[in-house]
Motif scaffolding. Structure first.
Motif, PDB file in Angstrom:
ATOM      1  N   GLU A  20       0.202  -1.661   0.116  1.00 36.10           N
ATOM      2  CA  GLU A  20      -0.035   0.389   0.079  1.00 36.10           C
ATOM      3  C   GLU A  20       0.462   1.772  -0.519  1.00 36.10           C
ATOM      4  O   GLU A  20       0.595   2.405  -0.332  1.00 36.10           O
ATOM      5  CB  GLU A  20      -1.143  -0.399   0.916  1.00 36.10           C
ATOM      6  CG  GLU A  20      -2.370  -0.999   0.844  1.00 36.10           C
ATOM      7  CD  GLU A  20      -2.744  -0.943   2.539  1.00 36.10           C
ATOM      8  OE1 GLU A  20      -3.396   0.161   3.219  1.00 36.10           O
ATOM      9  OE2 GLU A  20      -3.467  -1.910   2.945  1.00 36.10           O
ATOM     10  N   THR A  21       1.996   1.305  -0.114  1.00 37.41           N
ATOM     11  CA  THR A  21       3.387   2.447   0.803  1.00 37.41           C
ATOM     12  C   THR A  21       3.843   2.145  -0.441  1.00 37.41           C
ATOM     13  O   THR A  21       4.623   3.591  -0.347  1.00 37.41           O
ATOM     14  CB  THR A  21       3.132   2.656   2.117  1.00 37.41           C
ATOM     15  OG1 THR A  21       4.521   1.820   1.745  1.00 37.41           O
ATOM     16  CG2 THR A  21       2.377   2.429   2.868  1.00 37.41           C
ATOM     17  N   ALA A  22       4.308   1.303  -1.354  1.00 35.87           N
ATOM     18  CA  ALA A  22       5.360   1.421  -1.975  1.00 35.87           C
ATOM     19  C   ALA A  22       5.906   2.671  -2.969  1.00 35.87           C
ATOM     20  O   ALA A  22       4.735   2.977  -3.569  1.00 35.87           O
ATOM     21  CB  ALA A  22       6.304   0.095  -2.770  1.00 35.87           C
ATOM     22  N   GLN A  23       6.344   3.964  -3.349  1.00 31.95           N
ATOM     23  CA  GLN A  23       6.454   4.954  -3.777  1.00 31.95           C
ATOM     24  C   GLN A  23       7.843   4.111  -5.122  1.00 31.95           C
ATOM     25  O   GLN A  23       6.997   4.828  -6.488  1.00 31.95           O
ATOM     26  CB  GLN A  23       7.496   5.630  -3.630  1.00 31.95           C
ATOM     27  CG  GLN A  23       6.787   6.526  -1.398  1.00 31.95           C
ATOM     28  CD  GLN A  23       5.572   6.948  -2.612  1.00 31.95           C
ATOM     29  OE1 GLN A  23       5.409   7.274  -4.209  1.00 31.95           O
ATOM     30  NE2 GLN A  23       4.810   7.216  -1.875  1.00 31.95           N
ATOM     31  N   LYS A  24       8.457   3.454  -5.187  1.00 29.76           N
ATOM     32  CA  LYS A  24       8.503   2.288  -6.961  1.00 29.76           C
ATOM     33  C   LYS A  24       8.709   0.894  -5.926  1.00 29.76           C
ATOM     34  O   LYS A  24       8.926   0.437  -5.014  1.00 29.76           O
ATOM     35  CB  LYS A  24       9.744   3.312  -6.901  1.00 29.76           C
ATOM     36  CG  LYS A  24      11.488   2.897  -5.267  1.00 29.76           C
ATOM     37  CD  LYS A  24      12.381   3.065  -5.866  1.00 29.76           C
ATOM     38  CE  LYS A  24      13.704   3.255  -4.325  1.00 29.76           C
ATOM     39  NZ  LYS A  24      14.444   3.901  -4.190  1.00 29.76           N
ATOM     40  N   PRO A  25       8.982   0.095  -7.239  1.00 26.94           N
ATOM     41  CA  PRO A  25       9.210  -1.419  -7.231  1.00 26.94           C
ATOM     42  C   PRO A  25      10.407  -1.566  -6.505  1.00 26.94           C
ATOM     43  O   PRO A  25      11.223  -0.606  -5.784  1.00 26.94           O
ATOM     44  CB  PRO A  25       9.863  -1.622  -8.475  1.00 26.94           C
ATOM     45  CG  PRO A  25       9.462  -0.236  -9.885  1.00 26.94           C
ATOM     46  CD  PRO A  25       9.057   0.557  -8.556  1.00 26.94           C
ATOM     47  N   ALA A  26       9.833  -2.368  -4.984  1.00 30.46           N
ATOM     48  CA  ALA A  26      10.589  -3.052  -4.410  1.00 30.46           C
ATOM     49  C   ALA A  26      12.534  -3.770  -4.625  1.00 30.46           C
ATOM     50  O   ALA A  26      12.309  -3.937  -6.381  1.00 30.46           O
ATOM     51  CB  ALA A  26      10.203  -4.453  -3.153  1.00 30.46           C
ATOM     52  N   GLN A  27      13.140  -4.303  -3.670  1.00 27.79           N
ATOM     53  CA  GLN A  27      13.968  -4.344  -4.324  1.00 27.79           C
ATOM     54  C   GLN A  27      13.964  -5.697  -4.384  1.00 27.79           C
ATOM     55  O   GLN A  27      15.096  -6.447  -5.559  1.00 27.79           O
ATOM     56  CB  GLN A  27      14.866  -4.516  -3.135  1.00 27.79           C
ATOM     57  CG  GLN A  27      15.876  -3.219  -3.046  1.00 27.79           C
ATOM     58  CD  GLN A  27      16.104  -1.942  -3.698  1.00 27.79           C
ATOM     59  OE1 GLN A  27      17.135  -2.663  -4.840  1.00 27.79           O
ATOM     60  NE2 GLN A  27      15.652  -1.018  -5.077  1.00 27.79           N
ATOM     61  N   THR A  28      13.299  -6.816  -3.947  1.00 32.07           N
ATOM     62  CA  THR A  28      13.023  -8.124  -4.287  1.00 32.07           C
ATOM     63  C   THR A  28      11.697  -8.671  -4.952  1.00 32.07           C
ATOM     64  O   THR A  28      11.034  -7.651  -4.778  1.00 32.07           O
ATOM     65  CB  THR A  28      12.716  -9.046  -2.876  1.00 32.07           C
ATOM     66  OG1 THR A  28      12.628  -8.293  -1.902  1.00 32.07           O
ATOM     67  CG2 THR A  28      14.681  -8.664  -2.584  1.00 32.07           C
ATOM     68  N   LEU A  29      11.527  -9.346  -5.890  1.00 32.66           N
ATOM     69  CA  LEU A  29      10.778 -10.319  -5.861  1.00 32.66           C
ATOM     70  C   LEU A  29       9.212 -10.834  -5.210  1.00 32.66           C
ATOM     71  O   LEU A  29      10.134 -11.541  -4.074  1.00 32.66           O
ATOM     72  CB  LEU A  29      10.911 -10.882  -7.592  1.00 32.66           C
ATOM     73  CG  LEU A  29      11.095 -11.206  -8.617  1.00 32.66           C
ATOM     74  CD1 LEU A  29      11.616 -11.686  -9.482  1.00 32.66           C
ATOM     75  CD2 LEU A  29      11.154  -9.975  -9.372  1.00 32.66           C
TER      76      LEU A  29
END
Length: 350
Positions: A254-263
């Motif tokens: 819900e909070t990510a401003q960009k894609p995460a580091q891991t899948l």
């Protein structure tokens, strides 16, 4: 491991090549430079029987005129931008209003990334994988978007029967970005014409609530106790027989401003002895159950009607650039974009 390419046709006087990736276990994928489209994905079942599990066409002209985005890469911003405009750094940008009678922008505009000719930049072949990297220079002003964006899309097929699509993008100045892929899957085979016998799990219990025009209203709501609940394995038979339309974004973060580091594992699809997991580092998964397919003439003379295939599209929040309640990924000269999607046919749990 094999990788080959040949000319597939011409689009607006530009040659379009088709690239064939094949591993040592019978799985293969074919990609064309127009739209970075996956035209086939041949996958063995648990007995080794092969089937092409994505919907598509036999010729380039059909892809060039397709309105359903079969197999295509989607950008600069996937899904909808309300009013076909947005404000960024106190400036209003107007983009192509190609949806809802000219009201909104969908999938980057009429000539979004799905209708651009990407160029094969390099190929790779090792003992364990084959890969091709496509590149696109999306210039300032294309479909109304500001600033240049350079995009790489790398398809890798490995011997674990995993096809991984990795996007990497840089920009000359600030711009929203949300890239995805739009394959329609039918794990029984593209020519079996219905997803009713598929079991689907989406590893989320919330989605973006929509208005009538399929734009989110800013609310993230629970799916528990509703027909949208897919957090445990769910046979799609009743959804199909009832004609129930799902074209919604399930929330992963819900909070990510960009894609995460891991899948992260977003979904699992099972049918006919084939099992596919979808992994991504993006924050939502859009599930579209193919309800708008309307007698499309596809590969091998197959007709694709409603619910012939389904899409599982990892991406950012729909209309995040305009909706204050949602995060939105903005890139610029110092901030690149990286999004990976893995379709895993080799290690799905039963």
């Amino acid at each position: 491991m094999q990788i080959t390419s040949h000319k597939f046709g011409t689009f607006y006087n530009q040659a379009v090549n088709k690239i064939h990736l094949e591993n040592d276990r019978g799985m293969s994928a074919q990609i064309i430079e127009l739209g970075g489209i996956v035209t086939s994905m041949i996958v063995p079942d648990d007995k080794g029987v092969l089937a092409d599990v994505v919907l598509g066409f036999d010729d380039l002209k059909s892809y060039a005129t397709d309105s359903h985005y079969f197999g295509a890469l989607i950008g600069r911003v996937a899904n909808r931008i309300e009013g076909a405009q947005f404000r960024l750094n106190n400036e209003t940008t107007h983009v192509d209003a190609n949806a809802y009678q000219g009201r909104h922008c969908v999938h980057g505009g009429r000539f979004g990334y799905h209708h651009r000719v990407w160029r094969m930049d390099k190929t790779e072949k090792t003992d364990t994988y084959v890969a091709v990297t496509l590149v696109l220079d999306d210039k300032d002003g294309e479909e109304g978007f500001q600033n240049d964006v350079h995009v790489q899309a790398r398809y890798e097929l490995d011997n674990n029967n995993r096809l991984t699509l990795s996007f990497f993008a840089t920009a000359s100045g600030p711009t929203p970005i949300s890239l995805t892929a739009h394959s329609y899957f039918n794990l029984q085979g593209h020519d079996t014409t219905s997803i009713a016998n598929h079991s689907l799990t989406i590893f989320s219990k919330t989605l973006l609530e929509q208005r009538e025009d399929r734009l989110p209203n800013g609310q993230i709501i629970s799916t528990e106790g509703t027909r949208f609940s897919l957090s445990s394995p769910t046979l799609l038979q009743k959804i199909v027989s009832d004609g129930f339309e799902i074209n919604h974004s399930y929330v992963i973060d819900e909070t990510a401003q960009k894609p995460a580091q891991t899948l992260r594992r977003l979904a699992q699809l099972e049918a006919a002895g084939r099992h596919m997991q979808v992994w991504s580092n993006e924050s939502t998964l859009h599930f579209y159950n193919g309800h708008n397919l309307d007698g499309v003439k596809g590969k091998g003379g197959t007709t694709y009607n409603r619910f012939a295939g389904l899409c599982l599209e990892p991406k950012g929040f729909v209309n995040g650039i305009n909706e204050p309640a949602f995060p939105c990924c903005i890139i610029d000269q110092e901030t690149p974009y990286h999004h990976s999607i893995m379709y895993d046919f080799g290690n799905a749990s039963h």
